[in-house]
Every structure is written in structure tokens, then in C-alpha cells.
Design a protein around this motif. Structure first.
Motif, PDB file in Angstrom:
ATOM      1  N   SER A 172       0.820  -1.217   0.000  1.00  0.00           N
ATOM      2  CA  SER A 172       0.000   0.000   0.000  1.00  0.00           C
ATOM      3  C   SER A 172       0.851   1.263   0.000  1.00  0.00           C
ATOM      4  O   SER A 172       0.423   2.319  -0.481  1.00  0.00           O
ATOM      5  CB  SER A 172      -0.942  -0.004   1.212  1.00  0.00           C
ATOM      6  OG  SER A 172      -0.207   0.189   2.420  1.00  0.00           O
ATOM      7  N   ASN A 178       1.551   2.954  -3.427  1.00  0.00           N
ATOM      8  CA  ASN A 178       0.468   3.589  -4.172  1.00  0.00           C
ATOM      9  C   ASN A 178       0.406   5.077  -3.861  1.00  0.00           C
ATOM     10  O   ASN A 178       0.973   5.560  -2.879  1.00  0.00           O
ATOM     11  CB  ASN A 178      -0.873   2.923  -3.830  1.00  0.00           C
ATOM     12  CG  ASN A 178      -0.881   1.454  -4.222  1.00  0.00           C
ATOM     13  OD1 ASN A 178      -0.212   1.059  -5.170  1.00  0.00           O
ATOM     14  ND2 ASN A 178      -1.611   0.645  -3.475  1.00  0.00           N
ATOM     15  N   ARG A 212      -2.209   6.821  -2.961  1.00  0.00           N
ATOM     16  CA  ARG A 212      -3.064   7.116  -1.818  1.00  0.00           C
ATOM     17  C   ARG A 212      -3.035   5.914  -0.878  1.00  0.00           C
ATOM     18  O   ARG A 212      -3.999   5.145  -0.779  1.00  0.00           O
ATOM     19  CB  ARG A 212      -4.494   7.416  -2.278  1.00  0.00           C
ATOM     20  CG  ARG A 212      -4.574   8.596  -3.236  1.00  0.00           C
ATOM     21  CD  ARG A 212      -6.000   8.833  -3.693  1.00  0.00           C
ATOM     22  NE  ARG A 212      -6.850   9.248  -2.595  1.00  0.00           N
ATOM     23  CZ  ARG A 212      -8.182   9.429  -2.722  1.00  0.00           C
ATOM     24  NH1 ARG A 212      -8.768   9.231  -3.893  1.00  0.00           N
ATOM     25  NH2 ARG A 212      -8.899   9.801  -1.671  1.00  0.00           N
ATOM     26  N   CYS A 228      -3.248   5.531   2.358  1.00  0.00           N
ATOM     27  CA  CYS A 228      -4.172   5.460   3.498  1.00  0.00           C
ATOM     28  C   CYS A 228      -5.561   4.998   3.092  1.00  0.00           C
ATOM     29  O   CYS A 228      -6.388   4.690   3.962  1.00  0.00           O
ATOM     30  CB  CYS A 228      -4.264   6.822   4.184  1.00  0.00           C
ATOM     31  SG  CYS A 228      -2.674   7.378   4.886  1.00  0.00           S
ATOM     32  N   GLN A 229      -5.852   4.971   1.799  1.00  0.00           N
ATOM     33  CA  GLN A 229      -7.150   4.512   1.322  1.00  0.00           C
ATOM     34  C   GLN A 229      -7.159   3.014   1.016  1.00  0.00           C
ATOM     35  O   GLN A 229      -8.199   2.467   0.653  1.00  0.00           O
ATOM     36  CB  GLN A 229      -7.544   5.286   0.046  1.00  0.00           C
ATOM     37  CG  GLN A 229      -7.523   6.791   0.196  1.00  0.00           C
ATOM     38  CD  GLN A 229      -8.489   7.279   1.257  1.00  0.00           C
ATOM     39  OE1 GLN A 229      -9.578   6.744   1.402  1.00  0.00           O
ATOM     40  NE2 GLN A 229      -8.072   8.288   2.010  1.00  0.00           N
ATOM     41  N   GLU A 230      -6.014   2.372   1.168  1.00  0.00           N
ATOM     42  CA  GLU A 230      -5.929   0.954   0.830  1.00  0.00           C
ATOM     43  C   GLU A 230      -6.640   0.102   1.880  1.00  0.00           C
ATOM     44  O   GLU A 230      -6.801   0.489   3.036  1.00  0.00           O
ATOM     45  CB  GLU A 230      -4.463   0.529   0.734  1.00  0.00           C
ATOM     46  CG  GLU A 230      -3.727   1.137  -0.446  1.00  0.00           C
ATOM     47  CD  GLU A 230      -4.271   0.657  -1.776  1.00  0.00           C
ATOM     48  OE1 GLU A 230      -4.581  -0.548  -1.886  1.00  0.00           O
ATOM     49  OE2 GLU A 230      -4.403   1.484  -2.688  1.00  0.00           O
ATOM     50  N   GLN A 231      -7.042  -1.099   1.451  1.00  0.00           N
ATOM     51  CA  GLN A 231      -7.764  -2.024   2.313  1.00  0.00           C
ATOM     52  C   GLN A 231      -6.930  -2.424   3.525  1.00  0.00           C
ATOM     53  O   GLN A 231      -7.465  -2.662   4.607  1.00  0.00           O
ATOM     54  CB  GLN A 231      -8.162  -3.279   1.512  1.00  0.00           C
ATOM     55  CG  GLN A 231      -8.969  -4.311   2.283  1.00  0.00           C
ATOM     56  CD  GLN A 231     -10.357  -3.812   2.644  1.00  0.00           C
ATOM     57  OE1 GLN A 231     -10.891  -2.942   1.962  1.00  0.00           O
ATOM     58  NE2 GLN A 231     -10.923  -4.348   3.709  1.00  0.00           N
ATOM     59  N   SER A 243      -7.682  -0.066   6.406  1.00  0.00           N
ATOM     60  CA  SER A 243      -9.081   0.346   6.552  1.00  0.00           C
ATOM     61  C   SER A 243      -9.609   0.142   7.962  1.00  0.00           C
ATOM     62  O   SER A 243     -10.601   0.743   8.344  1.00  0.00           O
ATOM     63  CB  SER A 243      -9.959  -0.444   5.568  1.00  0.00           C
ATOM     64  OG  SER A 243      -9.859  -1.848   5.828  1.00  0.00           O
ATOM     65  N   CYS A 278      -0.895   7.635   8.415  1.00  0.00           N
ATOM     66  CA  CYS A 278      -2.309   7.302   8.199  1.00  0.00           C
ATOM     67  C   CYS A 278      -3.085   7.326   9.506  1.00  0.00           C
ATOM     68  O   CYS A 278      -4.105   6.646   9.656  1.00  0.00           O
ATOM     69  CB  CYS A 278      -2.435   5.938   7.528  1.00  0.00           C
ATOM     70  SG  CYS A 278      -1.675   5.858   5.891  1.00  0.00           S
ATOM     71  N   ARG A 323      -5.758   3.248  15.426  1.00  0.00           N
ATOM     72  CA  ARG A 323      -6.104   4.503  14.766  1.00  0.00           C
ATOM     73  C   ARG A 323      -6.399   5.583  15.808  1.00  0.00           C
ATOM     74  O   ARG A 323      -7.096   5.350  16.788  1.00  0.00           O
ATOM     75  CB  ARG A 323      -7.316   4.314  13.851  1.00  0.00           C
ATOM     76  CG  ARG A 323      -7.560   5.504  12.923  1.00  0.00           C
ATOM     77  CD  ARG A 323      -8.710   5.220  11.990  1.00  0.00           C
ATOM     78  NE  ARG A 323      -8.402   4.111  11.088  1.00  0.00           N
ATOM     79  CZ  ARG A 323      -7.685   4.222   9.980  1.00  0.00           C
ATOM     80  NH1 ARG A 323      -7.161   5.395   9.655  1.00  0.00           N
ATOM     81  NH2 ARG A 323      -7.481   3.187   9.206  1.00  0.00           N
TER      82      ARG A 323
END
Length: 382
Positions: free
Chosen positions: A203, A206, A208, A210-213, A216, A240, A261
Motif C-alpha cells: 500500500s 500507491n 493514496r 491510506c485509502q488501501e484495504q 481500513s 495514516c 487509529r
């Protein structure tokens, strides 16, 4: 009746008997492997909350690491036995998480480590000992291309308001079926730590990440294999909005960073990982990072590697706050007493102990005390 007819009938009876026996054997095997049945799994205990009585005085001691146990999984939970004695029963309702991990090692590495221990134990002029070392050197060279993989399962559950953790080692043919049984018993999917960590690393490539699965969820487990890459992994997760909760030593010599998180902070945390070789270099790196506003997280110092070769120290700096400065002393000795002797009169100078690292390298043992005080205008990297 002719001899030929008798022979043919006899062969027919043998065929019928063999067919019947094969059918019974297949049914018995199917009954053992059926999903609803309880199979006994042979596992190797590494660590956990199991204690046993030993000796005539019935002294209670921890179960030795490497003990072979029998495990049986059912709807109520998982039961561990040593022969016929039940040592531990974990209820399914209390199991919080089941994690799978693996570690690959070169055969030559294990031989080389054993050879290093033999060299330390060899006396002067010991011909036989020298022969053993030379033989192991040849074996290490021959075994250089070969690897072996250990498979580990980590079970965490809650008992009497406290979280308990147990680590087990499984045969390569058993760990997947047992994980499947545990998933059915707990109704919770088991976590594949190597795959999660690989997805996390992918991830980061890429645009972006922080948008990867892989990022999540609200919690993240990072598989730390090398000290040199630990800082980048922690900071990538922190970018992230993940915050480091704990660092745990996993079976096989890895470290497992457990992150959560954190949306309440004004920005991402930053992490600095110190893993310099000598004690003086570690102290210099600690003071350099302390001057930049990083602070050592108490309880986050660990040894990395199957044989405890590398000490890693994790420092943290919050975002959006005026960082304070700190000075550090790294006092290492062959025992806690000698380390405290090196610390000397540090407490009179305003230092306070914030962490302790116990390092084991074969038969060599050392203790490091890490002391901290608020930074002054002129820091000294002693």
C-alpha cells in the motif's frame, strides 16, 4: 472340484475381504477428519500462562518452552493436555484474537550459531573441540542453500479481567486445519500476519496509501523483521493516523508492533528507532533524537532476532505540540547491579530510569538501564 476353481474362489474371497477392509478404513479416516469431530493436535508450547508442579516440594514453575502438548478444539473452546492431565482450557467465548505467523531460517545459520557457542566453550589445545568446530563449519557451508520454516499460532483471550497470550508452534501440515477449527469455534476470522504486513508494504507504493484495504481498520499489526526497516514502517502507519500502542516479542525472533487509529490528535506522530551497535552509539543517538523533541517510550525497548542480537529503542514525537528536549544515559553492564554502578550518581544530576533492556546472546547476558532528564540548553552526548 478342480484345483483351478478352488483357487479362483479363494482369490474372490480375498478381494471381497480386502475391499471391505479398505471401506472400513476409509470410513474411519473420514470420521476422524470430519469437521464435526474433535481431532487431537500435536503442538509445541512456546510461552503462555501454564504452570506445573515440579519436584518433591511441589514447586510451581512455568511450563518449559518447547514442551509437546495435545490440543483438542471443540465448540466450547480449546483444551491443552500433557498426556492425560488437563493443563489449560480456553473458552471460545473469551478468545479475542488468533494470529498466524511464520519465520524462515537458513539451516547454515543455526549451525553457525551452535559453532559460535562451541568456540566460546573450547579450551586451549582441545583437539576434539576443534574437530567439532571444523566439522560444523563444513556442514554450514554445505547447508547454505537450504531453509526451514516454522509456523506459529498466537492465541489471546480474556480471563478474570486480564488479557492472556499463548504462543504455539505447529507442523506445516497442521496449522491451517487447526486455524480453520478455531475460526469455526470462535466465529472470528484468524489473522494472517505475514499477508497483512505484505499488503501494508504494498500500500505504501500507491499514490493514496491510506485509502488501501490494508489500512481500513482501526487496528494494525506490523511484522517487524529487520531493525533497519522498523522506523519507516512505524512512520508510514503513523502518517495514516495510527498510533503505536505496544511492541511485543513474537515467536521466531520477530517483533510485532500493535498500532491503533488515533483521529483525536492534530496530526500524525513521528517515530525514531535507535538500533546502533555499541552502548556509546546508542546513547549518542538517543541524545541526538532527544534534542529534536523525540522522547523514549517507556516499555518499548526490545531485543530483535531469534537469538536477541539487536536492541531496538523506540522514540516518539507528537504532532502539533512544542516538543520538549531530553537527555539520556545508556548504562550497560553484565548484571543489573553492574549497570546501576555505571549509572553512579546520575539521580543526583536529575536523571530518572525510564526503561530497562535485558539482552541474551547465547550464554552471554547483559542489562542496560536507560535514564532520562529534561534537556538543558547545552546537551552533552556522553
Amino acid at each position: 472340484m478342480s484345483i483351478l476353481n478352488r483357487s479362483t474362489r479363494f482369490q474372490g474371497v480375498l478381494v471381497l475381504l480386502s475391499s471391505a477392509l479398505c471401506t472400513l478404513a476409509l470410513r474411519a479416516e473420514a470420521a476422524v477428519e470430519a469437521p464435526g469431530t474433535s481431532k487431537v493436535w500435536h503442538v509445541q508450547y512456546l510461552n503462555g500462562p501454564i504452570s506445573v508442579t515440579k519436584g518433591k516440594n511441589h514447586k510451581v514453575v512455568p511450563l518449559p518452552s518447547g514442551t509437546s502438548l495435545n490440543a483438542k478444539v471443540g465448540p466450547e473452546g480449546i483444551v491443552f493436555r500433557k498426556k492425560k492431565d488437563v493443563l489449560l482450557a480456553i473458552p471460545s467465548a473469551g478468545i479475542d484474537q488468533v494470529t498466524y505467523d511464520r519465520a524462515s531460517h537458513r539451516v547454515s545459520k543455526a549451525v553457525a550459531d551452535d559453532m559460535a557457542n562451541n568456540i566460546q566453550n573450547c579450551g586451549n589445545g582441545d583437539y576434539l573441540c576443534g574437530t567439532v568446530v571444523v566439522t560444523e563449519l563444513v556442514v554450514a557451508v554445505v547447508a547454505l542453500p537450504f531453509k526451514y520454516t516454522n509456523h506459529y499460532v498466537r492465541i489471546s483471550w480474556e480471563e478474570d479481567g486480564a488479557v492472556q497470550v499463548m504462543e504455539l508452534k505447529f507442523d506445516k501440515h497442521d496449522y491451517l486445519p487447526l486455524l480453520s477449527e478455531l475460526q469455526k469455534a470462535t466465529n472470528k476470522p484468524w489473522r494472517n500476519l505475514p499477508e497483512e504486513n505484505a499488503a501494508f508494504l504494498r500500500s505504501q507504493k500507491n499514490s493514496r496509501p491510506c485509502q488501501e484495504q490494508a489500512l481500513s481498520g482501526d487496528d494494525l499489526l506490523l511484522h517487524i523483521g529487520k531493525a533497519s526497516g522498523m522506523q519507516d514502517q512505524l512512520n508510514a502507519a503513523a502518517a495514516c493516523r495510527f498510533w503505536l500502542r505496544t511492541i511485543e516479542a513474537a515467536a521466531g525472533g520477530w517483533l510485532m508492533a500493535r498500532m491503533q487509529r488515533n483521529e483525536t490528535s492534530s496530526g500524525p506522530y513521528q517515530y525514531r528507532v535507535i538500533h546502533a551497535g555499541s552502548a556509546s552509539r546508542k546513547q549518542a543517538e538517543l541524545n541526538r533524537a532527544g534534542a529534536e523533541g523525540y522522547r523514549l517510550r517507556p516499555g518499548m525497548s526490545r531485543t530483535l532476532g531469534q537469538f536477541g542480537w539487536t536492541v531496538v529503542l523506540v522514540m516518539e514525537k507528537p504532532h502539533g505540540q512544542t516538543p520538549s528536549k531530553y537527555e539520556y544515559l545508556y548504562c550497560k553492564g553484565s548484571s543489573e547491579r553492574s549497570a546501576r554502578k555505571k549509572a553512579g550518581k546520575a539521580s543526583a544530576q536529575g536523571y530518572q530510569q525510564v526503561d530497562q533492556v535485558d539482552q541474551v546472546q547465547g550464554r552471554y547476558y547483559s542489562v542496560a538501564l536507560i535514564l532520562e532528564r529534561p534537556g538543558t540548553t547545552s546537551q552533552e552526548n556522553k
